[in-house]
Design a protein around this motif. Sequence first.
Motif, PDB file in Angstrom:
ATOM      1  N   SER A   1       0.844  -1.195   0.000  1.00 14.44           N
ATOM      2  CA  SER A   1       0.000   0.000   0.000  1.00 14.44           C
ATOM      3  C   SER A   1       0.881   1.248   0.000  1.00 14.44           C
ATOM      4  CB  SER A   1      -0.903   0.012   1.234  1.00 14.44           C
ATOM      5  OG  SER A   1      -0.113   0.142   2.411  1.00 14.44           O
ATOM      6  N   THR A   2       0.301   2.350  -0.430  1.00 19.16           N
ATOM      7  CA  THR A   2       1.044   3.606  -0.451  1.00 19.16           C
ATOM      8  C   THR A   2       1.547   3.959   0.946  1.00 19.16           C
ATOM      9  OG1 THR A   2      -0.207   4.381  -2.351  1.00 19.16           O
ATOM     10  CG2 THR A   2       0.899   6.062  -1.026  1.00 19.16           C
ATOM     11  N   GLY A   3       0.692   3.797   1.950  1.00 15.08           N
ATOM     12  CA  GLY A   3       1.097   4.111   3.318  1.00 15.08           C
ATOM     13  C   GLY A   3       2.265   3.253   3.796  1.00 15.08           C
ATOM     14  N   LEU A   4       2.214   1.962   3.513  1.00 15.66           N
ATOM     15  CA  LEU A   4       3.295   1.072   3.928  1.00 15.66           C
ATOM     16  C   LEU A   4       4.584   1.404   3.187  1.00 15.66           C
ATOM     17  CD1 LEU A   4       4.367  -1.299   5.540  1.00 15.66           C
ATOM     18  CD2 LEU A   4       3.451  -2.828   3.757  1.00 15.66           C
ATOM     19  N   ARG A   5       4.463   1.647   1.897  1.00 12.97           N
ATOM     20  CA  ARG A   5       5.643   1.984   1.092  1.00 12.97           C
ATOM     21  C   ARG A   5       6.298   3.264   1.604  1.00 12.97           C
ATOM     22  NH1 ARG A   5       5.572   5.127  -3.186  1.00 12.97           N
ATOM     23  NH2 ARG A   5       3.330   4.923  -3.428  1.00 12.97           N
ATOM     24  N   GLN A   6       5.496   4.293   1.888  1.00 17.68           N
ATOM     25  CA  GLN A   6       6.035   5.554   2.379  1.00 17.68           C
ATOM     26  C   GLN A   6       6.646   5.387   3.768  1.00 17.68           C
ATOM     27  OE1 GLN A   6       2.608   8.102   1.922  1.00 17.68           O
ATOM     28  NE2 GLN A   6       3.167   8.638  -0.181  1.00 17.68           N
ATOM     29  N   TRP A   7       6.006   4.599   4.619  1.00 16.99           N
ATOM     30  CA  TRP A   7       6.525   4.338   5.963  1.00 16.99           C
ATOM     31  C   TRP A   7       7.896   3.681   5.879  1.00 16.99           C
ATOM     32  CZ3 TRP A   7       7.555  -0.536   8.031  1.00 16.99           C
ATOM     33  CH2 TRP A   7       7.850  -0.558   9.402  1.00 16.99           C
ATOM     34  N   TYR A   8       8.022   2.671   5.044  1.00 10.64           N
ATOM     35  CA  TYR A   8       9.282   1.938   4.933  1.00 10.64           C
ATOM     36  C   TYR A   8      10.387   2.805   4.331  1.00 10.64           C
ATOM     37  CZ  TYR A   8      12.517  -1.863   3.791  1.00 10.64           C
ATOM     38  OH  TYR A   8      13.616  -2.673   3.694  1.00 10.64           O
ATOM     39  N   HIS A   9      10.064   3.535   3.282  1.00 11.57           N
ATOM     40  CA  HIS A   9      11.082   4.362   2.626  1.00 11.57           C
ATOM     41  C   HIS A   9      11.484   5.575   3.460  1.00 11.57           C
ATOM     42  CE1 HIS A   9      11.342   1.961  -0.913  1.00 11.57           C
ATOM     43  NE2 HIS A   9      10.035   2.018  -1.099  1.00 11.57           N
ATOM     44  N   ALA A  10      10.667   5.945   4.416  1.00 12.65           N
ATOM     45  CA  ALA A  10      11.026   7.043   5.313  1.00 12.65           C
ATOM     46  C   ALA A  10      12.004   6.584   6.386  1.00 12.65           C
ATOM     47  CB  ALA A  10       9.771   7.617   5.961  1.00 12.65           C
ATOM     48  N   GLY A  11      12.266   5.271   6.432  1.00 15.43           N
ATOM     49  CA  GLY A  11      13.213   4.740   7.399  1.00 15.43           C
ATOM     50  C   GLY A  11      12.650   4.622   8.800  1.00 15.43           C
ATOM     51  N   GLU A  12      11.317   4.549   8.896  1.00  9.79           N
ATOM     52  CA  GLU A  12      10.680   4.509  10.212  1.00  9.79           C
ATOM     53  C   GLU A  12      10.643   3.120  10.836  1.00  9.79           C
ATOM     54  OE1 GLU A  12       6.907   6.507  10.116  1.00  9.79           O
ATOM     55  OE2 GLU A  12       7.716   8.132   8.926  1.00  9.79           O
ATOM     56  N   GLY A  13      10.961   2.103  10.065  1.00  6.30           N
ATOM     57  CA  GLY A  13      10.870   0.753  10.612  1.00  6.30           C
ATOM     58  C   GLY A  13      11.879  -0.180   9.985  1.00  6.30           C
TER      59      GLY A  13
ATOM     60  N   PHE B   1       8.516  -4.299   8.130  1.00  7.42           N
ATOM     61  CA  PHE B   1       7.924  -4.066   6.811  1.00  7.42           C
ATOM     62  C   PHE B   1       7.386  -5.373   6.251  1.00  7.42           C
ATOM     63  CE2 PHE B   1       8.651  -4.506   2.223  1.00  7.42           C
ATOM     64  CZ  PHE B   1       7.718  -3.602   1.754  1.00  7.42           C
ATOM     65  N   ARG B   2       8.194  -6.419   6.317  1.00  8.33           N
ATOM     66  CA  ARG B   2       7.797  -7.725   5.781  1.00  8.33           C
ATOM     67  C   ARG B   2       6.523  -8.227   6.468  1.00  8.33           C
ATOM     68  NH1 ARG B   2      10.861 -12.210   3.492  1.00  8.33           N
ATOM     69  NH2 ARG B   2       9.479 -13.989   3.606  1.00  8.33           N
ATOM     70  N   ARG B   3       6.475  -8.113   7.783  1.00  5.04           N
ATOM     71  CA  ARG B   3       5.292  -8.572   8.527  1.00  5.04           C
ATOM     72  C   ARG B   3       4.043  -7.819   8.067  1.00  5.04           C
ATOM     73  NH1 ARG B   3       2.079  -7.197  12.136  1.00  5.04           N
ATOM     74  NH2 ARG B   3       3.058  -5.254  12.757  1.00  5.04           N
ATOM     75  N   ARG B   4       4.158  -6.501   7.955  1.00  4.70           N
ATOM     76  CA  ARG B   4       3.008  -5.693   7.533  1.00  4.70           C
ATOM     77  C   ARG B   4       2.613  -5.990   6.084  1.00  4.70           C
ATOM     78  NH1 ARG B   4       3.788   0.390  10.081  1.00  4.70           N
ATOM     79  NH2 ARG B   4       4.174  -0.275  12.235  1.00  4.70           N
ATOM     80  N   TYR B   5       3.607  -6.173   5.230  1.00  4.78           N
ATOM     81  CA  TYR B   5       3.327  -6.461   3.822  1.00  4.78           C
ATOM     82  C   TYR B   5       2.652  -7.825   3.676  1.00  4.78           C
ATOM     83  CZ  TYR B   5       4.175  -7.184  -1.179  1.00  4.78           C
ATOM     84  OH  TYR B   5       4.035  -7.447  -2.517  1.00  4.78           O
ATOM     85  N   GLU B   6       3.135  -8.822   4.397  1.00 10.23           N
ATOM     86  CA  GLU B   6       2.507 -10.143   4.335  1.00 10.23           C
ATOM     87  C   GLU B   6       1.061 -10.074   4.824  1.00 10.23           C
ATOM     88  OE1 GLU B   6       5.062 -12.908   6.359  1.00 10.23           O
ATOM     89  OE2 GLU B   6       6.486 -12.961   4.683  1.00 10.23           O
ATOM     90  N   ALA B   7       0.794  -9.228   5.807  1.00 13.82           N
ATOM     91  CA  ALA B   7      -0.585  -9.038   6.278  1.00 13.82           C
ATOM     92  C   ALA B   7      -1.439  -8.435   5.170  1.00 13.82           C
ATOM     93  CB  ALA B   7      -0.612  -8.157   7.526  1.00 13.82           C
ATOM     94  N   GLU B   8      -0.886  -7.481   4.424  1.00  9.82           N
ATOM     95  CA  GLU B   8      -1.622  -6.897   3.293  1.00  9.82           C
ATOM     96  C   GLU B   8      -1.900  -7.946   2.214  1.00  9.82           C
ATOM     97  OE1 GLU B   8      -0.192  -2.220   3.519  1.00  9.82           O
ATOM     98  OE2 GLU B   8       0.396  -3.416   1.773  1.00  9.82           O
TER      99      GLU B   8
END
Length: 116
Positions: free
Chosen positions: A47-59, A64-71
Amino acid sequence: MSVSVRRIYEPPEPDDGLRVLVDRLWPRGLAKEAAHVDEWPKGLTPSTGLRQWYHAGEGSYDEFRRRYEAELDAPEAAELLDGLRKSAREGHVTLLTASKNPDGSHAHVLAELLGG
């Protein structure tokens, strides 16, 4: 199953098989004709939100993998993932990404989920 991950900016190879763009946005500076993309299932992309969160270096990558697999458990994404699994059983699938680090990207997560 036969799955590989490549940067979309690399020239196509004869053994790429089915070339699948797994980025939500079209890669900068690349003409669609030059990309030789067979499929572009945007429903498989983070998702856009997950992609932006990850690329911002927040996690971390693990988070990221856990959240993406949930998506990917969502019905549309799960159906698309099943379709790619079928394609990978029938022949080689190359997941394409513009990421400078494909091994630390969602494309790597997808490849692992597909058995690559």
